[in-house]
Every structure is written in structure tokens, then in C-alpha cells.
Write a protein that holds these residues in place. Structure first.
Motif, PDB file in Angstrom:
ATOM      1  N   LYS A 311       0.835  -1.198   0.000  1.00  0.00           N
ATOM      2  CA  LYS A 311       0.000   0.000   0.000  1.00  0.00           C
ATOM      3  C   LYS A 311       0.873   1.253   0.000  1.00  0.00           C
ATOM      4  N   ASP A 313       0.433   3.628   2.070  1.00  0.00           N
ATOM      5  CA  ASP A 313      -0.036   4.165   3.347  1.00  0.00           C
ATOM      6  C   ASP A 313       1.035   4.018   4.418  1.00  0.00           C
ATOM      7  N   CYS A 315       1.577   2.840   8.261  1.00  0.00           N
ATOM      8  CA  CYS A 315       0.971   2.051   9.331  1.00  0.00           C
ATOM      9  C   CYS A 315       1.587   2.443  10.667  1.00  0.00           C
ATOM     10  N   THR A 326      -3.909   3.036  10.255  1.00  0.00           N
ATOM     11  CA  THR A 326      -3.273   3.435   9.003  1.00  0.00           C
ATOM     12  C   THR A 326      -3.580   4.889   8.672  1.00  0.00           C
ATOM     13  N   GLU A 328      -3.589   7.229   5.135  1.00  0.00           N
ATOM     14  CA  GLU A 328      -3.470   7.245   3.673  1.00  0.00           C
ATOM     15  C   GLU A 328      -2.726   8.507   3.243  1.00  0.00           C
TER      16      GLU A 328
END
Length: 478
Positions: A311, A313, A315, A326, A328
Motif C-alpha cells: 500500500k 499508506d 501504518c 493506518t 493514507e
């Protein structure tokens, strides 16, 4: 009446002729003429000045000496001595602290032997620093003596050359300089009660970042040579009782993934892997959703920040509650090894996203399709989940650097020089927005590649993970 006018006009004309004649006589008093007559009765004059010829060669010689003196006495030599003094100032208190810990924790066994070995290495490095400082000081003393002698000789030469300044141009220039200095002093006295300009509120409490020394730690830990990629360091915001704990994350699958963070109660337990290190598992299997992808992870406030698996993203794994939240990143953020750190010979896989810590918290470095591959920096605001704070867009192409780190609100980037040297060449001041590309601070590497790099504000250290080696350097501030 007409005759009077003519007489008056003739008188004026005669006066003009007399004045021109006097001017010719005055010129003849300054210069001597030698008249030569050719067969064609052509006349030529040779002008001979009674003034001394200006010694241009002497001026060029003085200029060469001044240039040589300037190239010998450089700011670099002064900063080199200052850096060594700062290094010694930081290393001695650290040695005393380590000695105190050894006295309290020595069990007479392997733990004590390893700690003693670390202290012996520190003593050796301090001795080398003192020897180098002594040699440099002696060299600077001779340089000062020679430079003072050369400056005195240059002053005498310039005083002789000033004798040729018959129009006193140089004297007037010096008088003007003295008047300017007196004016500045008068203005300074007049404004003595003016309040000083306040520094930016985020100014680094340590001063300007000037150099690094070390390495201070160099070890492969308990798994020698087993894990090429990973990260390690200390929590800048530790819980009570864990102030001297260390953490380590190892990429366990194809140097790409990790599903746990390992905790050590001291540096010695990290080096030899004893003293009951603790594992905090994000997930039982690897890889899976929300496990670690890439080596650029950090621990802050007992929470691990990293690039989420597969991803774009960030974490955040809470080691206490064992939960993952998470964040984004902006649309178009590159991930899955599409915007790695690189040099001419190699790119470091899955380094699209780089987490960093400093005195103010956690940051994330990445790039997007909209930034055309240039490096983007964002501040992460604490929380569960964290939120995205202010963002800076740089003019630095991300794949032209090998790693980055934050220190006192300033972003620094490194580049590969050769197998033994890495250069910290770039900085972005997040307060002023000023970018610099010529820092020239060098890292003496123990291995060719730097796979992980992070600054710890708790001890002002740089922590590196380099080809399965854990290495640390001391950051020197003014």
C-alpha cells in the motif's frame, strides 16, 4: 570709439597668447624634450617623465603572496579543529556514563565482557581523537607563526607601494573606511536599546549541525550476516523504565517484509542477543495486511511507524495494545519499489517510503506522480490513527539520493561517493524553506551500502543499518 574697441580686442587676444605661452613653459618644467629633425624636416618629440616608474612586478608579487596565504589559512582548518573539540566534549561524558552502567550491571560473565569491550573501543577512539587533536594543534601553531610572519612582510611591501600613490587615492580610501566604521559604531550606540530579533520558534536547541564522528557501535548482533536489510535504534519518547532500551526490525522474507519488532534492554543485549530480548508480533504470518514493507521504519512513543504492506499508506503499530492503524498518503504516492533510493550502481528495493524521527516527532519522506519523482516531506501528527500535517515539496529527485533523515526540523539527504564514503550533501530547513545542495559532511562507512538511516534526538546519534551491520555515529552540533 571703434579704435578703442579694436585695441581692447587686441589686448584680450595678446593676453590669451601669453597664457598659452605660460602653460607651455609650465609643461616644459615637468618634462624634458629632445628634438630630432629628419632630412624631410619632420619633427618628433620624446616624452620623458620625471616620476618614478610604478613597480608592477612588485605589486604582482605581493598579490601572489596574499593569495597563497589565503589558500593556506582556510575556514576548513578552523572548523576541523572545532569539530574535534566538540567530539571530545561529547565523548567524555558518554564514557563516564557507560562506565557507571557497567559498574552497576556487571555480572562477571558474558554480559560484562561485552560491555567492557565496548568501553575499551570507546577509550581507543577517544585516544585517537586526542592524538589527532594534539597533532592538528601543533600544525595550526606553526601555521599561525608562519602566517603572522608573512602578514608582516606583506604589510611592509604594501607600505612601500603606497609611496607611489602620489595622488593619495589609497590614503583617501582608508580615511573613508575609518569614517564608515566610526559611523557604524555611532549607530550601534544609538540603537543599543533596540530589542534583538527573536529566533524562529523551531530553532534547533543544540545549534547548527556541523559534523559526525564515529562509528561508535559496529555489530551484526545475534544473527551475524543473516539479515541484510533492517532498522534499529532507540525510542525518542520511551516509557518509564525503558529509556535505555533498543529496538531492531529485520526484513525476514526476500529482504522485503517483516512482521515483528524486537526489543533489547540495553546495548550489550542487542550486540550479543542475551538478556531476554522481547518480540512484539504485528501478525503471525508474513507478509499479510498491515505488516512491514521495506526497511525504513521508526519507533516513537512505543509505536512502530512503517510502510504498510502493498500500500501507499503509513501504518502505526501500537506495541502495548497490539493494534494497527493506518494513514493514507496523498493520491499518486509511489510504492512497491517504484521510487526507491538509488545510486549509479544499485537501487535499494522497497525504500519508496522513509519514516524519520527528530525532536518534534515523526516525519515521512516519499514521492508522488504529481511531484515528478521529486522528494516530498510531510509531518505526521500523533494520534491513533496519526494524521498528516504540513507538507513540503522539494526540488530534489528522490532516486538521486541514497537515504534521508531529520534533525531539528531540517531534512538531510545522502549520496553515494564510493564503497567507503557517503556524503550528507543536501538539507531543507522546514522553518525557512531554504534548500542547500553543498553541505559536504562525510560518513566513513563500514560497509558499502546504507539500507537504513535515522537520527535519534534522545542521544543525538545517527543509526545505520548497512549490509546486515548495525552502525551508529555521533552527531556534532555547534
Amino acid at each position: 570709439m571703434c579704435s578703442r574697441v579694436l585695441m581692447h580686442s587686441s589686448f584680450i587676444h595678446i593676453q590669451a597668447i601669453i597664457m598659452k605661452f605660460h602653460a607651455v613653459i609650465l609643461l616644459c618644467s615637468l618634462f624634458g624634450f629632445t628634438q630630432q629633425q629628419s632630412s624631410q624636416e619632420a619633427c618628433a618629440c620624446t616624452l620623458t617623465s620625471k616620476e618614478k616608474a610604478f613597480p608592477l612586478e612588485s605589486l604582482n608579487l605581493v598579490n601572489d603572496k596574499a593569495t597563497k596565504c589565503t589558500s593556506t589559512v582556510t575556514q576548513l582548518k578552523a572548523s576541523e579543529l572545532e569539530s574535534m573539540m566538540l567530539g571530545l566534549e561529547h565523548r567524555l561524558p558518554q564514557l563516564l556514563e557507560d562506565m557507571s552502567i557497567l559498574e552497576k550491571e556487571d555480572d562477571g560473565g558474558l554480559y560484562g565482557v561485552v560491555s567492557l569491550q565496548l568501553i575499551e573501543n570507546e577509550l581507543k577512539e577517544i585516544k585517537e581523537l586526542v592524538d589527532k587533536l594534539s597533532t592538528t594543534t601543533q600544525g595550526h601553531k606553526h601555521l599561525y607563526t608562519d602566517s603572522a610572519k608573512q602578514a608582516a612582510n606583506l604589510k611592509e611591501d604594501l607600505q612601500e607601494l603606497e609611496l607611489y600613490d602620489t595622488f593619495q587615492v589609497e590614503k583617501k580610501r582608508q580615511d573613508n573606511q575609518r569614517l564608515k566604521r566610526a559611523l557604524h559604531e555611532c549607530e550601534a550606540k544609538h540603537d543599543v536599546n533596540t530589542p534583538p530579533t527573536q529566533p524562529p520558534h523551531d530553532m534547533c536547541p543544540h545549534g547548527k549541525f556541523v559534523n559526525i564522528t564515529g562509528p561508535e557501535v559496529f555489530s551484526q548482533g545475534e544473527y551475524a550476516g543473516s539479515y541484510k536489510y533492517g532498522g534499529w535504534g532507540r525510542d525518542p519518547k520511551p516509557e518509564a523504565g525503558e529509556e535505555r532500551w533498543y529496538w531492531r526490525v529485520m526484513m525476514t522474507s526476500n529482504n522485503r517484509y517483516a512482521n515483528y519488532v524486537r526489543y533489547y534492554s540495553s546495548l550489550s543485549t542487542l550486540v550479543v542477543g542475551v538478556g531476554l530480548p522481547v518480540n512484539f508480533h504485528i501478525h503471525a504470518s508474513n507478509p499479510t495486511t498491515n505488516t512491514v514493507q521495506g526497511p525504513n521504519v521508526v519507533l516513537y512513543g512505543k509505536a512502530l511507524y512503517y510502510n504498510c504492506y502493498n500500500k501507499g499508506d503509513v501504518c502505526r503499530f501500537n506495541l502495548t495494545s497490539k493494534t494497527v492503524s493506518t494513514l493514507e498518503l496523498p493520491k499518486g504516492t509511489r510504492f512497491n519499489s517504484r521510487a526507491n533510493y538509488c545510486h549509479l550502481e544499485e537501487c535499494y528495493p522497497y525504500t519508496d517510503m522513509d519514516l524519520a524521527t527528530d525532536e518534534s516527532g515523526v516525519w515521512v519522506v516519499y514521492s508522488t506522480v504529481h511531484s515528478f519523482g521529486n522528494l516530498v516531506l510531510s509531518k505526521l501528527e500523533e494520534g491513533d490513527p496519526p494524521t498528516l500535517g504540513r507538507t513540503w515539496h522539494t526540488s530534489l529527485f528522490k532516486q538521486a539520493v541514497t537515504n534521508t533523515f531529520m534533525a531539528c526540523g531540517t531534512l538531510y539527504a545522502t549520496r553515494y561517493v564510493d564503497k567507503s564514503i557517503e556524503e550528507i550533501f543536501y538539507s531543507l530547513d522546514t522553518v525557512t524553506g531554504v534548500e542547500k545542495f553543498n553541505l559536504g559532511i562525510f560518513i566513513n562507512k563500514m560497509s558499502p551500502n546504507i539500507n537504513f538511516l535515522n537520527y535519534s534526538p534522545i542521544d543525538q546519534m545517527l543509526y545505520l543499518y548497512s549490509d546486515a551491520n548495525m552502525v551508529s555515529y555521533k552527531v556534532l552540533f555547534e
